[in-house]
Design an enzyme around this catalytic site. Structure first.
Site, PDB file in Angstrom:
ATOM      1  N   TYR A   1      37.297 129.927  70.978  1.00 12.61           N
ATOM      2  CA  TYR A   1      35.899 129.904  71.457  1.00 12.61           C
ATOM      3  C   TYR A   1      35.451 131.311  71.866  1.00 12.61           C
ATOM      4  O   TYR A   1      34.325 131.737  71.591  1.00 12.61           O
ATOM      5  CB  TYR A   1      35.790 128.933  72.643  1.00 12.61           C
ATOM      6  CG  TYR A   1      34.517 129.057  73.440  1.00 12.61           C
ATOM      7  CD1 TYR A   1      33.275 128.815  72.856  1.00 12.61           C
ATOM      8  CD2 TYR A   1      34.547 129.420  74.787  1.00 12.61           C
ATOM      9  CE1 TYR A   1      32.100 128.943  73.596  1.00 12.61           C
ATOM     10  CE2 TYR A   1      33.377 129.543  75.532  1.00 12.61           C
ATOM     11  CZ  TYR A   1      32.158 129.308  74.926  1.00 12.61           C
ATOM     12  OH  TYR A   1      31.001 129.446  75.648  1.00 12.61           O
TER      13      TYR A   1
ATOM     14  N   SER B   1      24.887 132.525  82.682  1.00 14.27           N
ATOM     15  CA  SER B   1      24.474 131.604  81.619  1.00 14.27           C
ATOM     16  C   SER B   1      24.035 130.249  82.172  1.00 14.27           C
ATOM     17  O   SER B   1      24.591 129.756  83.157  1.00 14.27           O
ATOM     18  CB  SER B   1      25.648 131.400  80.664  1.00 14.27           C
ATOM     19  OG  SER B   1      25.416 130.290  79.826  1.00 14.27           O
TER      20      SER B   1
ATOM     21  N   THR C   1      17.153 133.249  75.968  1.00 13.58           N
ATOM     22  CA  THR C   1      17.904 133.493  74.726  1.00 13.58           C
ATOM     23  C   THR C   1      17.211 132.779  73.570  1.00 13.58           C
ATOM     24  O   THR C   1      16.988 131.568  73.629  1.00 13.58           O
ATOM     25  CB  THR C   1      19.361 133.010  74.871  1.00 13.58           C
ATOM     26  OG1 THR C   1      19.977 133.774  75.912  1.00 13.58           O
ATOM     27  CG2 THR C   1      20.146 133.198  73.591  1.00 13.58           C
TER      28      THR C   1
ATOM     29  N   LYS D   1      16.139 137.700  74.976  1.00 10.71           N
ATOM     30  CA  LYS D   1      17.450 138.111  74.432  1.00 10.71           C
ATOM     31  C   LYS D   1      17.632 137.549  73.023  1.00 10.71           C
ATOM     32  O   LYS D   1      17.432 136.352  72.798  1.00 10.71           O
ATOM     33  CB  LYS D   1      18.564 137.577  75.337  1.00 10.71           C
ATOM     34  CG  LYS D   1      19.989 137.820  74.829  1.00 10.71           C
ATOM     35  CD  LYS D   1      21.019 137.415  75.871  1.00 10.71           C
ATOM     36  CE  LYS D   1      22.445 137.692  75.445  1.00 10.71           C
ATOM     37  NZ  LYS D   1      23.045 136.639  74.634  1.00 10.71           N
TER      38      LYS D   1
HETATM   39  C1  LIG Z   1      32.501 133.032  74.975  1.00  8.97           C
HETATM   40  C2  LIG Z   1      31.074 133.478  74.882  1.00  8.97           C
HETATM   41  C3  LIG Z   1      30.082 132.669  75.419  1.00  8.97           C
HETATM   42  C4  LIG Z   1      28.737 133.065  75.343  1.00  8.97           C
HETATM   43  N1  LIG Z   1      27.778 132.289  75.939  1.00  8.97           N
HETATM   44  C5  LIG Z   1      26.493 132.718  75.924  1.00  8.97           C
HETATM   45  C6  LIG Z   1      25.486 131.977  76.630  1.00  8.97           C
HETATM   46  O1  LIG Z   1      25.761 130.968  77.266  1.00  8.97           O
HETATM   47  N2  LIG Z   1      24.221 132.453  76.581  1.00  8.97           N
HETATM   48  C7  LIG Z   1      23.867 133.591  75.887  1.00  8.97           C
HETATM   49  O2  LIG Z   1      22.699 133.981  75.863  1.00  8.97           O
HETATM   50  N3  LIG Z   1      24.814 134.309  75.231  1.00  8.97           N
HETATM   51  C8  LIG Z   1      26.102 133.909  75.249  1.00  8.97           C
HETATM   52  N4  LIG Z   1      27.065 134.664  74.621  1.00  8.97           N
HETATM   53  C9  LIG Z   1      26.663 135.931  73.977  1.00  8.97           C
HETATM   54  C10 LIG Z   1      26.738 137.088  74.987  1.00  8.97           C
HETATM   55  O3  LIG Z   1      25.745 136.970  75.967  1.00  8.97           O
HETATM   56  C11 LIG Z   1      26.578 138.443  74.302  1.00  8.97           C
HETATM   57  O4  LIG Z   1      25.394 138.447  73.550  1.00  8.97           O
HETATM   58  C12 LIG Z   1      27.755 138.809  73.401  1.00  8.97           C
HETATM   59  O5  LIG Z   1      28.965 138.335  73.915  1.00  8.97           O
HETATM   60  C13 LIG Z   1      27.845 140.321  73.248  1.00  8.97           C
HETATM   61  O6  LIG Z   1      28.789 140.651  72.277  1.00  8.97           O
HETATM   62  P1  LIG Z   1      30.286 141.096  72.603  1.00  8.97           P
HETATM   63  O7  LIG Z   1      31.024 139.857  72.984  1.00  8.97           O
HETATM   64  O8  LIG Z   1      30.745 141.653  71.306  1.00  8.97           O
HETATM   65  O9  LIG Z   1      30.250 142.109  73.711  1.00  8.97           O
HETATM   66  C14 LIG Z   1      28.406 134.277  74.694  1.00  8.97           C
HETATM   67  C15 LIG Z   1      29.423 135.085  74.165  1.00  8.97           C
HETATM   68  C16 LIG Z   1      30.737 134.704  74.261  1.00  8.97           C
HETATM   69  C17 LIG Z   1      31.797 135.604  73.699  1.00  8.97           C
END
Ligand SMILES: Cc1cc2nc3c(=O)[nH]c(=O)nc-3n(C[C@H](O)[C@H](O)[C@H](O)COP(=O)(O)O)c2cc1C
Length: 415
Positions: free
Chosen positions: A78, A160, A209, A285
């Site tokens: 995940y 989140s 988002t 976002k």
């Molecule tokens: C495990 C995981 C859960 C995420 N959950 C959300 C979320 O709930 N809401 C959201 O806007 N982005 C979510 N994201 C995206 C992150 O906010 C972010 O855009 C992204 O992780 C950035 O890239 P990086 O992991 O390469 O640094 C999630 C990313 C990961 C890895």
């Protein structure tokens, strides 16, 4: 002689594949000795031992192996997954190499100031924690541990909607103004309730988002899940009701008629509607193009995060560092532009800030730190990135973020 060398080479490669696999569940010192012993090249020798404490980490990548070793396969999947072929996930990293840094010499860099102002709040560093759901899947303290780390270092944190800790508890653990990320769901009644609760908890900024209007094809996640033999049904139950069972932001909300966190019917009018609902600032976002950046400004958004969800939404194949210049150009300084996806080095941060981003966010790096060591892991990830950024600023002759501009970057795509 020749044959035995080839055999040794293949044996080493096979062992390396095994040691990189979460299917091989080994831990503790014996595992580290094994990894060191089978390393094949000087680079592998330098990289192979899995760190056993945050202070052993030389760079943020070291936390990934430690997280992988500690997490159940499904949870690591995940965390790690992109979509389809994970091409956008890789592009996010590769994109940085298309921009080179032009350092300037003989500047007094004895003192460097990395602080940044966002909506009236000063942060000690331009590196924030991106919103990520379900952090208790990575560590029992989840978002609270991340908040304590970010708060202690005075870094921005975005919580989140899918958090496994309440906004009130995370706000208290952080101690500073937390931003709240909104998945609006397909019910305006729920959207309003989430927004009001975040506002009442003291969140000055709402992050909407917009890059997940539909589901996604997270193949890597599914492959890791197959390798996990634990009975997932004891924690995970089907449907929205099952999903929100351990998501405190939904406590007390009547979810009758709500089918999903996603909102496929959302259009640009949502910005005005949200702004009529709350006094908080509204940041969008998931923007990747100049056209959408222009629409954000026109509809009254207060900020933009250039993001492809860390390669976890659509398989565009395009890195966010490559999207950033066109968004910055469209916005013309009218609202702050932040960026995330793929940031792993201080030089990555330097490049984004020079290209016009006000701040950047990290996702996986702090989640690796969290999974591996809890709060101290997140703190060490932040320390490493801050140190690398400061180092790059000194090398480039930049004493404050305000002095950073495009003249420090060569865009090799234009050569
Ligand atoms: C495990 C995981 C859960 C995420 N959950 C959300 C979320 O709930 N809401 C959201 O806007 N982005 C979510 N994201 C995206 C992150 O906010 C972010 O855009 C992204 O992780 C950035 O890239 P990086 O992991 O390469 O640094 C999630 C990313 C990961 C890895």
């Amino acid at each position: 002689m020749q044959t035995s060398r080839i055999r040794t080479f293949h044996r080493r490669r096979f062992l390396r594949v095994l040691t990189g696999s979460s299917l091989l569940v080994l831990s503790g010192p014996a595992w580290n000795v094994n990894r060191r012993a089978i390393a094949a090249s000087p680079t592998d020798i330098a990289r192979s031992p899995v760190i056993t404490s945050p202070n052993e980490a030389i760079n943020v990548f070291d936390f990934e192996a430690a997280a992988r070793e500690r997490l159940p396969a499904a949870h690591f999947g995940y965390l790690a997954t992109g979509v389809d072929d994970d091409a956008t996930l890789r592009a996010n990293r590769e994109g940085f190499s298309k921009f080179q840094i032009r350092p300037r010499r003989l500047v007094d860099v004895a003192t460097v100031d990395m602080s940044v102002e966002l909506f009236g709040q000063i942060w000690k560093s331009p590196i924030g924690l991106a919103p990520a759901g379900s952090q208790k899947a990575f560590h029992p303290d989840g978002e609270i541990a991340a908040a304590r780390a970010a708060g202690a270092r005075r870094h921005l944190q975005i919580l989140s909607t899918g958090s496994t800790s309440s906004v009130e508890a995370v706000r208290a653990a952080h101690g500073g103004p937390l931003w709240f990320q909104l998945y609006p769901t397909d019910s305006w009644r729920i959207t309003q309730a989430l927004v009001k609760r975040a506002e009442a908890a003291g969140c000055p900024v709402l992050v909407l988002t917009v890059d997940l209007p539909a589901g996604r094809n997270t193949e890597t996640e599914r492959r890791f899940a197959r390798a996990d033999t634990r009975p997932c049904a004891s924690c995970h139950q089907p449907g929205l009701a099952g999903f929100v069972r351990r998501k405190p932001m939904f406590d007390g909300l009547d979810l009758t008629g709500v089918s999903s966190l996603l909102a496929p019917r959302l259009t640009w009018e949502v910005i005005g509607r949200l702004k009529d609902t709350t006094r908080t600032k509204l940041v969008v976002k998931g923007i990747e193009t100049r056209e959408d950046a222009e629409l954000c400004v026109r509809h009254g958004a207060d900020g933009i995060i250039v993001s492809n969800h860390g390669g976890r939404a659509e398989e565009s194949g395009r890195s966010t560092i490559e999207c950033l210049p066109e968004v910055v150009q469209a916005v013309q300084g009218r609202i702050p532009v932040l960026v995330d996806s793929g940031f792993r080095r201080g030089t990555d941060v330097f490049k984004a800030l020079a290209l016009g981003a006000k701040a950047i966010c990290i996702g996986r790096p702090y989640l690796w730190g969290l999974a591996a060591f809890g709060q101290p892991g997140v703190e060490r990830v932040l320390d490493i990135l801050n140190w690398e950024l400061e180092l790059m600023m000194r090398h480039a002759g930049v004493t404050s973020l305000a002095r950073l501009d495009r003249s420090f970057i060569l865009d090799t795509r234009r050569r």
